[in-house]
Design an enzyme around this catalytic site. Structure first.
Site, short mmCIF file in Angstrom:
data_model
loop_
_atom_site.label_atom_id
_atom_site.label_comp_id
_atom_site.label_asym_id
_atom_site.label_seq_id
_atom_site.Cartn_x
_atom_site.Cartn_y
_atom_site.Cartn_z
CD GLU A 1 43.80 32.55 40.60
OE1 GLU A 1 44.31 33.50 41.24
OE2 GLU A 1 43.06 32.72 39.62
CD GLU B 1 39.92 36.09 41.87
OE1 GLU B 1 40.15 37.28 41.66
OE2 GLU B 1 40.67 35.35 42.53
#
Ligand code: BDP
Length: 651
Positions: free
Chosen positions: A539, A450
């Site tokens: 995720e 991220e």
């Protein structure tokens, strides 16, 4: 965390910013052999945190020159362990700055007297910046908290009669915009609110910044002429397994190398001489992931034998490397292992547990692998940093496939995309590939999690980072994990597999589980139509406090976590027949984070509690993962029967 002290990163500066140690040595995992011994230095070390305002008292008073206990009070500190949670001292729990570890190591006589022996000190992980002295002599520095480093200390211990040596390690856990992971020290200068010199460590990642000697510290020996590195790559040609090896030797140019490959029964199946070559294995047993074959995780042993002529006479060195023969490939919609489509059904983990924090612990590790196999998980990602080498070894042995991630988590500041950071990140990838290149379980490198991949410099940053990683290892795909929008992700063109994190009906649309199918479908279709690359849902999950129940489901209850998973699975079941190649739940277990109003004693998105007990969602996933494994048709019938009967698996 905070303490009224001027820590002054600037004061630590010259030590912290000295970026760029050239990689030296092969860093083969220290294994015993007829020519190599090892001595674990686990147990209780003397410990002191430098609470002085400048955090430099230890350097000013040269705490490495004499035993720590002679210079002030010390604590007993277990190694390996994080230091944060083992005492009752709240200041130590959140300490930022230098801590000092020290212990005496008894040395076998032969090590100190036989000058044909090389004695090496190896530190599995010291988080984050470490300086090492032996008997008061500076021997090593290392930046980065998740990878091993080592130093040859023979000259220091082979100096006449010596029965022990004193090892001192100073460790600084401060994170700056150029460390990995990055962080910032925030000085709170409003004196109406904070005492003078007040500061906190700010980070952009969601786990507690545990610190200390997290992994085994040990001494090991090799002969002075020794096998320094071995690189193995494997291929398959019809029925033949191909094992390409390349070995490097240090200490002498006049040597011979003999290599044998043994099967699991100890039979020699191929041999060769020379520093590099190809071994051909007829009717090879391939290394297959767990649940993909009736004999998964088949490992051969590559025995490397060195004989060399030295001034002191002939020398031999032996090293045995486990080898799994397998191939990895990516098409525009599939992830192939040994030419067969592989679907990642697994978890994201953390190195995290009560008391020991990120400290390596065999019982915890074996428990985690038993849970993974119970769950029917065939893969995990080392979110968000490289895990201990012993973890990788168990993955090889059990057939658990790994996406091996660097500590590039929370790269969001523009400064963290600059050249200083990039240089360090390239170096960390070199250390990671050097350490993990020979593990068959590792099927993909993840360079980051991220990052702010929509910022302009991210394009150049990831292009360079991914190209470098591919140059280091052309045999594995490379990715990073994004939570960006498909249209603005500047690094996506360079990855081999798109890994996407999303938290529908958790971080927005609270409680509205019904919107998940539409939003998730849109997510997949947009990414795929833009890039035509296989996608992993890397995720997804929901915060769940074990024992909270409510029906109809409300956020934080076990029912909500289960329902949220089921909504995701509806879409995953469609898309895995097209181009989605994996799903990894966030997270395997609850884990500790910084304190904040969003976190109730840590992140609770685990399907197991921090103590490794199942929440309701674990049963949903278990049923699903075994069912998916069954569909691949590779599962042996006996396992299938057990699976269908939902009995207990003790594979
Ligand atoms: C993801 C991050 C992960 C967090 C998770 C969460 O990659 O580190 O723990 O969110 O919020 O975006 O639980």
């Amino acid at each position: 965390m905070a303490r009224t002290a001027a820590v002054a990163v600037a004061v630590l500066g010259p030590l912290l910013w000295g970026c760029g140690l050239a990689l030296q040595g092969g860093m083969l995992y220290p294994r015993e052999s007829p020519s190599r011994e090892r001595k674990e230095l686990g147990g209780l070390w003397s410990f002191r945190a430098d609470f002085s305002d400048s955090r430099r008292q230890g350097f000013e008073e040269q705490w490495y020159q004499r035993p720590l206990r002679e210079l002030g009070p010390t604590l007993d500190m277990p190694v390996p362990s994080s230091f944060n949670d083992v005492t009752q001292d709240r200041w130590l729990r959140g300490f930022i700055g230098w801590v000092w570890y020290e212990r005496e190591a008894a040395l076998p006589q032969r090590w100190t007297q036989d000058l044909r022996t090389r004695v090496v000190l190896r530190i599995g992980s010291a988080h984050y910046y470490a300086i090492v002295w032996v008997n008061g002599v500076h021997v090593a520095e290392h930046e980065g908290g998740h990878l091993p480093f080592e130093v040859d200390i023979s000259k220091l211990v082979q100096v006449g009669p010596l029965e022990s040596c004193r090892i001192t390690i100073a460790i600084n856990n401060t994170l700056t915009p150029n460390t990995l992971p990055p962080g910032t020290i925030l000085y709170k200068t409003d004196t109406s609110k904070y005492p003078k010199g007040y500061f906190v460590q700010d980070t952009n990642f969601d786990f507690f910044n545990y610190a200390g000697l997290h992994r085994p510290v040990l001494l090991y020996t090799t002969p002075t002429t020794y096998i320094d590195d071995i690189t193995v790559t494997t291929g398959v040609d019809q029925d033949n397994g191909l094992v390409n090896y390349q070995a490097s030797v240090q200490g002498s140019a006049r040597f011979e190398l003999a290599v044998r490959l043994l099967d699991a029964e100890g039979q020699v199946v191929a041999h060769h001489t020379g520093a590099q070559g190809q071994l051909q294995v007829p009717s090879a047993h391939l290394w297959w992931p767990y649940l993909m074959h009736s004999y998964p995780a088949y490992l051969y042993s590559l025995e490397v034998r060195l004989t060399a002529q030295t001034a002191a006479g002939p020398v031999s060195d032996f090293y045995t490397l486990p080898v799994g023969i397998r191939t990895v490939a990516v098409t525009n919609s599939q992830f192939l292992i040994n030419g067969k489509p592989f679907y990642f059904h697994g978890v994201n983990k953390h190195e995290d547990a009560d008391i020991r924090g990120k400290g390596f612990d065999w019982p915890l590790l074996v428990k985690d692998f038993n849970l993974l196999r119970w769950l029917g998980a065939n893969a995990f990602r080392t979110s968000h940093y490289p895990y201990a080498e012993e973890v990788m070894q168990l993955c090889d042995r059990y057939g658990i496939v790994v996406i091996d991630e660097s500590p590039g988590v929370g790269i969001v500041l523009a400064e963290s995309f600059g050249n200083v950071s990039l240089h360090h990140h390239l170096e960390v990838m070199e250390e990671l590939v050097r350490r993990d290149k020979n593990h068959p379980a590792v099927v993909m490198w993840s360079v980051a999690n991220e990052p702010a991949s929509f910022l302009k410099p991210a394009g150049y940053y990831f292009k360079t980072l991914i190209a470098h990683t591919k140059a280091l290892d052309p045999y594995r795909p490379v990715t990073y994990v994004t939570n960006s929008n498909y249209a603005v992700d500047l690094g996506a063109p360079y990855v081999d597999v798109i890994c996407v994190n999303s938290y529908y009906s958790w971080y927005h649309d609270y409680g509205h589980l019904e919107v998940i199918p539409l939003q998730l479908t849109t997510q997949f279709e947009q990414w795929y139509s833009t890039y035509q690359k296989p996608i992993i849902q890397s995720e997804y999950g929901a915060e769940t406090i074990a024992g909270f129940h409510q029906d109809p489901p409300l956020m934080f209850t076990e029912e909500y976590q289960r329902r949220l998973l089921e909504q995701y699975h509806l879409v995953l079941d469609q898309k895995r027949r097209e181009y989605v190649v994996g799903e990894l739940i966030w997270n395997f277990a609850d884990f500790m984070t910084d304190q904040s109003p969003q976190r109730a004693m840590g992140n609770k998105k685990g399907i197991f509690t921090r103590q490794r007990q199942p929440k309701g969602a674990a049963f949903i996933l278990r049923e699903r993962y075994w069912r998916i494994a069954n569909e691949t048709k590779h599962l042996p019938s006996v396992v299938k029967a057990q699976c269908l009967g939902n009995s207990l698996f003790t594979l």
